[in-house]
Design a protein around this motif. Structure first.
Motif, PDB file in Angstrom:
ATOM      1  N   ALA A   1       0.834  -1.203   0.000  1.00 34.22           N
ATOM      2  CA  ALA A   1       0.000   0.000   0.000  1.00 34.22           C
ATOM      3  C   ALA A   1       0.868   1.252   0.000  1.00 34.22           C
ATOM      4  O   ALA A   1       1.876   1.323   0.704  1.00 34.22           O
ATOM      5  N   ARG A   2       0.485   2.238  -0.741  1.00 41.89           N
ATOM      6  CA  ARG A   2       1.218   3.505  -0.767  1.00 41.89           C
ATOM      7  C   ARG A   2       1.088   4.197   0.596  1.00 41.89           C
ATOM      8  O   ARG A   2      -0.012   4.287   1.146  1.00 41.89           O
ATOM      9  N   MET A   3       2.226   4.682   1.113  1.00 41.34           N
ATOM     10  CA  MET A   3       2.214   5.350   2.412  1.00 41.34           C
ATOM     11  C   MET A   3       2.320   6.857   2.218  1.00 41.34           C
ATOM     12  O   MET A   3       3.232   7.345   1.541  1.00 41.34           O
ATOM     13  N   LYS A   4       1.391   7.580   2.824  1.00 35.96           N
ATOM     14  CA  LYS A   4       1.432   9.041   2.832  1.00 35.96           C
ATOM     15  C   LYS A   4       1.674   9.492   4.271  1.00 35.96           C
ATOM     16  O   LYS A   4       0.876   9.196   5.158  1.00 35.96           O
ATOM     17  N   ARG A   5       2.781  10.189   4.484  1.00 41.46           N
ATOM     18  CA  ARG A   5       3.135  10.627   5.834  1.00 41.46           C
ATOM     19  C   ARG A   5       2.690  12.072   6.029  1.00 41.46           C
ATOM     20  O   ARG A   5       2.921  12.924   5.162  1.00 41.46           O
ATOM     21  N   PHE A   6       2.065  12.319   7.182  1.00 40.40           N
ATOM     22  CA  PHE A   6       1.634  13.686   7.480  1.00 40.40           C
ATOM     23  C   PHE A   6       2.475  14.253   8.618  1.00 40.40           C
ATOM     24  O   PHE A   6       2.993  13.522   9.469  1.00 40.40           O
ATOM     25  N   ALA A   7       2.631  15.573   8.622  1.00 41.74           N
ATOM     26  CA  ALA A   7       3.425  16.240   9.645  1.00 41.74           C
ATOM     27  C   ALA A   7       2.867  15.897  11.022  1.00 41.74           C
ATOM     28  O   ALA A   7       1.660  15.691  11.205  1.00 41.74           O
ATOM     29  N   HIS A   8       3.766  15.832  11.994  1.00 42.42           N
ATOM     30  CA  HIS A   8       3.420  15.338  13.323  1.00 42.42           C
ATOM     31  C   HIS A   8       2.187  16.040  13.891  1.00 42.42           C
ATOM     32  O   HIS A   8       2.175  17.266  14.066  1.00 42.42           O
ATOM     33  N   ASN A   9       1.162  15.229  14.159  1.00 44.78           N
ATOM     34  CA  ASN A   9      -0.088  15.684  14.775  1.00 44.78           C
ATOM     35  C   ASN A   9      -0.775  16.810  13.982  1.00 44.78           C
ATOM     36  O   ASN A   9      -1.570  17.569  14.545  1.00 44.78           O
TER      37      ASN A   9
END
Length: 383
Positions: A143-151
């Motif tokens: 699955a493609r992972m999209k990381r978001f800025a902390h909190n």
């Protein structure tokens, strides 16, 4: 030679990032012994001082007498026994979940969930400061992972796509000690039709009524989170982990999670000790209050000294230093003063954010915190 191990190790050492194992001469506790010297321990995760409690030791000993030293097989062969079943039922009653599944470690539990659930048509959204076990499992899944800025819930909202997969966050972040905004995560999960997974390794036992963890503390019902992971090796003073959620989720993982299907189950005697730990933790309001008093005392003292702490109200208190060499030197100065504190360096934390990861416990005494602050004042100005 196909693998140049020496060069890789030399490069890591030159960068101040090489790790060394430390052999203790003692068990876990307020004090530990290393090379025949005693230190006040400010690096462990035994947040309530449960590891050495007689209730746990006696339960483990009784379990050994009844069930032997090991489980003998994977849980789908002959490794699943009454202590495991009773522990899973106890977790359901304590946390208000439908079903639970036991794992040998939290790392294995996180790998199991993410790799078993996510396929190539799914998406995953992970907080940038998630634990390595979550991020590595995400990278290994198709699955493609999209990381978001902390909190950052605003960025997460912008990244989400409807009904595409799994939002993943820690409850208490292991290196920063701050907490995820769980109600907002639940709202985004519900609005987008995606599942939500919370790793509460560092909140379970410490936070919320009866130690139920981050969800309870923030007023979020367990049923609003599709997947809850917790460990027994932190505030519960034992080892192992669990994944909790719906009965279908647990049945699915028992069939498709390779880390569960193909691993020897944790020993039944260990399950007996964990059950004793949960019974004690549920009644440990005094220990949780003591821990909170230590956190308040430490943060007030650190503020007076002008120390740069992370925004944490939990047992994990990161003292931000900057470069790895500075963090290592400060940790060494503290050890010279009889304090065991670990320097955390990249790649565990981002470059330029090396720190001392100070952990406070209910087993500490007020004078221990005062001594720590005095040593930090001397060591910090000695940089």
């Amino acid at each position: 030679m196909p693998f140049d191990l020496s060069s890789a190790l030399a490069a890591r050492e030159a960068a101040g990032l090489k790790r060394q194992r430390i052999c203790l001469d003692s068990g876990q506790g307020r004090q530990i012994r290393v090379a025949d010297r005693s230190y006040l321990n400010f690096s462990g995760n035994d947040y309530l001082g449960a590891a050495g409690r007689p209730e746990l030791v006696q339960a483990w000993q009784a379990g050994l007498a009844l069930w032997g030293a090991g489980s003998g097989a994977s849980p789908l062969v002959t490794g699943y026994s009454l202590p495991h079943a009773r522990l899973e039922a106890q977790l359901c009653d304590w946390l208000g979940v439908e079903a639970a599944l036991l794992f040998s470690t939290g790392f294995a539990a996180n790998q199991a969930v993410i790799k078993a659930l996510l396929g190539k048509d799914h998406l995953q959204w992970q907080d940038r400061l998630n634990h390595a076990s979550l991020q590595e499992a995400g990278a290994a899944s198709p699955a493609r992972m999209k990381r978001f800025a902390h909190n950052d819930m605003t960025q997460l909202r912008q990244l989400l796509e409807p009904k595409r997969g799994l939002i993943i966050s820690e409850g208490v972040f292991s290196m920063d000690g701050d907490q995820a905004p769980l109600a907002e995560l639940v709202a985004l999960s519900q609005a987008s039709g995606n599942w939500l997974m919370i790793d509460d390794a560092h909140g379970l036992g410490v936070l919320g009524a009866a130690g139920r963890g981050s969800l309870a503390q923030q007023g979020v019902a367990a049923g609003q989170v599709q997947i809850l992971m917790g460990t027994f090796g932190k505030a519960l003073g034992c080892a192992g982990a669990f994944v909790a959620g719906s009965r279908d989720l647990v049945d699915y993982l028992a069939n498709f999670a390779r880390e569960y299907v193909y691993s020897t189950h944790l020993p039944p005697a260990q399950a007996e000790a964990i059950s004793a730990a949960i019974a004690w933790v549920q009644q440990a309001d005094g220990a949780r209050e003591q821990l909170q008093a230590h956190i308040a005392l430490f943060r007030q003292g650190a503020a007076r000294l002008g120390l740069t702490l992370g925004d944490s109200q939990t047992a994990i208190q990161p003292l931000l230093v900057g470069e790895s060499e500075q963090a290592l030197a400060l940790a060494q100065r503290l050890r010279q003063r009889g304090l065991w504190v670990t320097a955390i360096r990249p790649p565990t934390v981002p470059a330029g954010q090396a720190r001392l990861r100070l952990t406070l416990t209910a087993a500490h005494r007020r004078e221990d915190i005062v001594h720590l602050l005095a040593a930090l004042e001397e060591g910090w100005h000695g940089r």
